[in-house]
Enzyme design. Sequence first.
Site, PDB file in Angstrom:
ATOM      1  N   GLY A   8      -4.421   2.311  -3.268  1.00 33.04           N
ATOM      2  CA  GLY A   8      -4.561   1.730  -4.591  1.00 33.04           C
ATOM      3  C   GLY A   8      -3.219   1.341  -5.171  1.00 33.04           C
ATOM      4  N   ASN A   9      -3.223   0.719  -6.332  1.00 39.25           N
ATOM      5  CA  ASN A   9      -1.975   0.282  -6.954  1.00 39.25           C
ATOM      6  C   ASN A   9      -1.097   1.452  -7.393  1.00 39.25           C
ATOM      7  OD1 ASN A   9      -2.155  -2.759  -7.167  1.00 39.25           O
ATOM      8  ND2 ASN A   9      -4.108  -2.182  -8.069  1.00 39.25           N
ATOM      9  N   VAL A  13      -5.038   7.561  -1.350  1.00 39.52           N
ATOM     10  CA  VAL A  13      -5.801   8.741  -0.952  1.00 39.52           C
ATOM     11  C   VAL A  13      -6.083   8.632   0.542  1.00 39.52           C
ATOM     12  CG1 VAL A  13      -7.891  10.102  -1.341  1.00 39.52           C
ATOM     13  CG2 VAL A  13      -6.841   8.855  -3.237  1.00 39.52           C
ATOM     14  N   GLY A 117     -12.547  -6.898  -4.311  1.00 35.17           N
ATOM     15  CA  GLY A 117     -11.595  -5.936  -3.762  1.00 35.17           C
ATOM     16  C   GLY A 117     -12.218  -5.081  -2.680  1.00 35.17           C
ATOM     17  N   ASP A 119     -11.812  -1.992  -1.982  1.00 35.82           N
ATOM     18  CA  ASP A 119     -12.268  -0.688  -2.455  1.00 35.82           C
ATOM     19  C   ASP A 119     -13.628  -0.779  -3.135  1.00 35.82           C
ATOM     20  OD1 ASP A 119     -11.054  -2.210  -4.454  1.00 35.82           O
ATOM     21  OD2 ASP A 119     -10.345  -0.474  -5.575  1.00 35.82           O
ATOM     22  N   ARG A 120     -13.917  -1.904  -3.789  1.00 31.73           N
ATOM     23  CA  ARG A 120     -15.195  -2.069  -4.478  1.00 31.73           C
ATOM     24  C   ARG A 120     -16.346  -2.168  -3.477  1.00 31.73           C
ATOM     25  NH1 ARG A 120     -14.505  -6.787  -8.784  1.00 31.73           N
ATOM     26  NH2 ARG A 120     -16.425  -5.841  -9.620  1.00 31.73           N
ATOM     27  N   ASP A 139     -15.408   3.215 -10.958  1.00 32.24           N
ATOM     28  CA  ASP A 139     -14.216   3.722 -10.283  1.00 32.24           C
ATOM     29  C   ASP A 139     -13.057   3.735 -11.266  1.00 32.24           C
ATOM     30  OD1 ASP A 139     -12.166   4.438  -8.613  1.00 32.24           O
ATOM     31  OD2 ASP A 139     -12.515   2.863  -7.135  1.00 32.24           O
TER      32      ASP A 139
END
Length: 302
Positions: A8-9, A13, A117, A119-120, A139
């Site tokens: 992530g920005n 993780v 994205g 992650d989405r 999120d």
Amino acid sequence: MLLVLDVGNTNTVLGVFAPKSAEEGATGYGKLIAHWRVSTTKTQTVDEYGVLFRHLFAMNGIEVSAVHGAVISSVVPPLDSTLREMCERYFHSRPVFIEPGIKTGMPVHYDNPAEVGADRIVNSVAAFEKYGGPCIIVDFGTATTFDVVSGKGEYLGGVITPGIGISADALFARTARLPRVDVRKPPRVLATNTVNSVQSGLYYGYLGLIDGILERLIAELGDNVKVVATGGLAALMGGGSKYIREIDDLLTLEGLRIIYERNLPQSRRRNEAMPVHGNNSESSGARGTENGGRQSRRVSSE
């Protein structure tokens, strides 16, 4: 074992999944045996990331040579090549990136699917697999995202808002006398000092934003929709929401595992063809070629 990374920005993780046991009677991966959260640093080198990850493995007694595959979800493109090389050099695996062309098993009904994205999509796949649909995934990251999955497992779209950390930073940067405070739930809404006043505004103001958007999404989708929260502040904000019923801190890691398993045949072939790199990590001779690899194709619902 499978190494999973959610870049992530603000934070990265990572986790390690153990292979399924013979008793489970299936290929793939089962239990998440370890996970860590570290800062995302764009200036770190391949070796700096490699040393950091090796130390984390050593602290948990996990052998680097036991990793047979890697999968990465990244919203920080400048780090992609660094992490790719790190996986190849230190784990002898070509990582699968969640990018256009990968098999997700989820149709994406977005005007331009490539804009969604990674992650989405990962969160949506995991939430539908674990909780069914229709569902909304909230999120809590640098930005807070709301993603909607239909009862048929289709990605329908969502909402993006500034994260609570961004909101707090903007307040502190634009005011001369307000102190920087931890984002937490204050004792009550009505505050009698400046610190609690700021905390109350941040917490309850942001909670109002979350529930306000959820209320409108649920009105569009119907009352039977499930709402799942994930991300660094999911426990803090989810606990106060009127609509969030599930808090799953490790949802993204589970989604990475699921998508990797859906791409296992291609992943294995790519890993078998990968040349061994130097001697910066344990020899790959004892590791075999199971479940590694990198795939670079279009995001698809195959």
